[in-house]
Design a protein around this motif. Sequence first.
Motif, PDB file in Angstrom:
ATOM      1  N   LYS A  73      -3.370  -5.965   1.094  1.00  0.00           N
ATOM      2  CA  LYS A  73      -4.200  -4.832   1.487  1.00  0.00           C
ATOM      3  C   LYS A  73      -4.357  -3.901   0.295  1.00  0.00           C
ATOM      4  CE  LYS A  73      -2.199  -5.412   6.009  1.00  0.00           C
ATOM      5  NZ  LYS A  73      -1.837  -6.772   5.692  1.00  0.00           N
ATOM      6  N   LYS A  74      -5.612  -3.469   0.063  1.00  0.00           N
ATOM      7  CA  LYS A  74      -5.845  -2.591  -1.072  1.00  0.00           C
ATOM      8  C   LYS A  74      -7.169  -1.867  -0.939  1.00  0.00           C
ATOM      9  CE  LYS A  74      -7.404  -6.562  -3.737  1.00  0.00           C
ATOM     10  NZ  LYS A  74      -7.121  -7.373  -4.921  1.00  0.00           N
ATOM     11  N   SER A  99      -3.748   0.185   6.180  1.00  0.00           N
ATOM     12  CA  SER A  99      -2.383   0.155   6.719  1.00  0.00           C
ATOM     13  C   SER A  99      -2.372  -0.245   8.184  1.00  0.00           C
ATOM     14  CB  SER A  99      -1.717   1.527   6.552  1.00  0.00           C
ATOM     15  OG  SER A  99      -1.572   1.828   5.177  1.00  0.00           O
ATOM     16  N   ASN A 100      -3.474  -0.024   8.875  1.00  0.00           N
ATOM     17  CA  ASN A 100      -3.564  -0.384  10.291  1.00  0.00           C
ATOM     18  C   ASN A 100      -3.928  -1.844  10.499  1.00  0.00           C
ATOM     19  OD1 ASN A 100      -2.865   2.129  11.278  1.00  0.00           O
ATOM     20  ND2 ASN A 100      -4.971   2.871  11.233  1.00  0.00           N
ATOM     21  N   GLN A 101      -4.178  -2.561   9.433  1.00  0.00           N
ATOM     22  CA  GLN A 101      -4.500  -3.989   9.518  1.00  0.00           C
ATOM     23  C   GLN A 101      -3.185  -4.759   9.509  1.00  0.00           C
ATOM     24  OE1 GLN A 101      -6.602  -5.818  10.577  1.00  0.00           O
ATOM     25  NE2 GLN A 101      -7.781  -6.921   9.083  1.00  0.00           N
ATOM     26  N   HIS A 102      -2.936  -5.583  10.515  1.00  0.00           N
ATOM     27  CA  HIS A 102      -1.642  -6.252  10.646  1.00  0.00           C
ATOM     28  C   HIS A 102      -1.700  -7.756  10.400  1.00  0.00           C
ATOM     29  CE1 HIS A 102       0.208  -2.571  11.936  1.00  0.00           C
ATOM     30  NE2 HIS A 102      -0.728  -2.404  12.859  1.00  0.00           N
ATOM     31  N   ASP A 132      -8.963  -5.301   5.607  1.00  0.00           N
ATOM     32  CA  ASP A 132      -8.004  -5.796   4.610  1.00  0.00           C
ATOM     33  C   ASP A 132      -8.180  -5.040   3.298  1.00  0.00           C
ATOM     34  OD1 ASP A 132      -6.963  -7.743   6.289  1.00  0.00           O
ATOM     35  OD2 ASP A 132      -8.441  -9.222   5.666  1.00  0.00           O
ATOM     36  N   ALA A 133      -9.433  -4.696   2.994  1.00  0.00           N
ATOM     37  CA  ALA A 133      -9.742  -4.003   1.751  1.00  0.00           C
ATOM     38  C   ALA A 133     -10.914  -3.058   1.982  1.00  0.00           C
ATOM     39  CB  ALA A 133     -10.096  -5.003   0.653  1.00  0.00           C
TER      40      ALA A 133
END
Length: 139
Positions: free
Chosen positions: A64-65, A55-58, A27-28
């Motif tokens: 997301k950062k 970006s691959n975390q859905h 997520d981060a």
Amino acid sequence: MFFAGLQDSGNLKYVRGDMFEDVPVADAVLLKSILHDWNDDECSRILKRCKEAISNQHKRGTIKKVIIVDMVVMDSEKVNEENSKTFETQLFFHMLMMVGLTGRERGEEEWAKLFCAAGFSDYKIIPISGLRFLIEVYP
């Protein structure tokens, strides 16, 4: 390795690896005093890997950062009697990075160029303590 004996917790996991090759999905991603060690091309590679990881975390509902804790050198035009010692210290750190490593300390404009080159859309810079700033970068 410094983190070898640290235990994971419910929402934090320590992972060994090469940030130029792969950053695990998350997520981060936290980079504390990392990017100032590297030149612009190397920073861009690291940031691109971080962007891929978040970006691959859905997960829905998560922000997301990439979280960066590093120095942001003040603009020389904003230096006055009150902050001149801080600016001088920032320049000393800048010289230290250039002499000892391939990196350097960066001002906001230089950070923005790095984020843009790595494909990020937005960022926020927050002063936190002394010479350190919290920089949040969003995909």
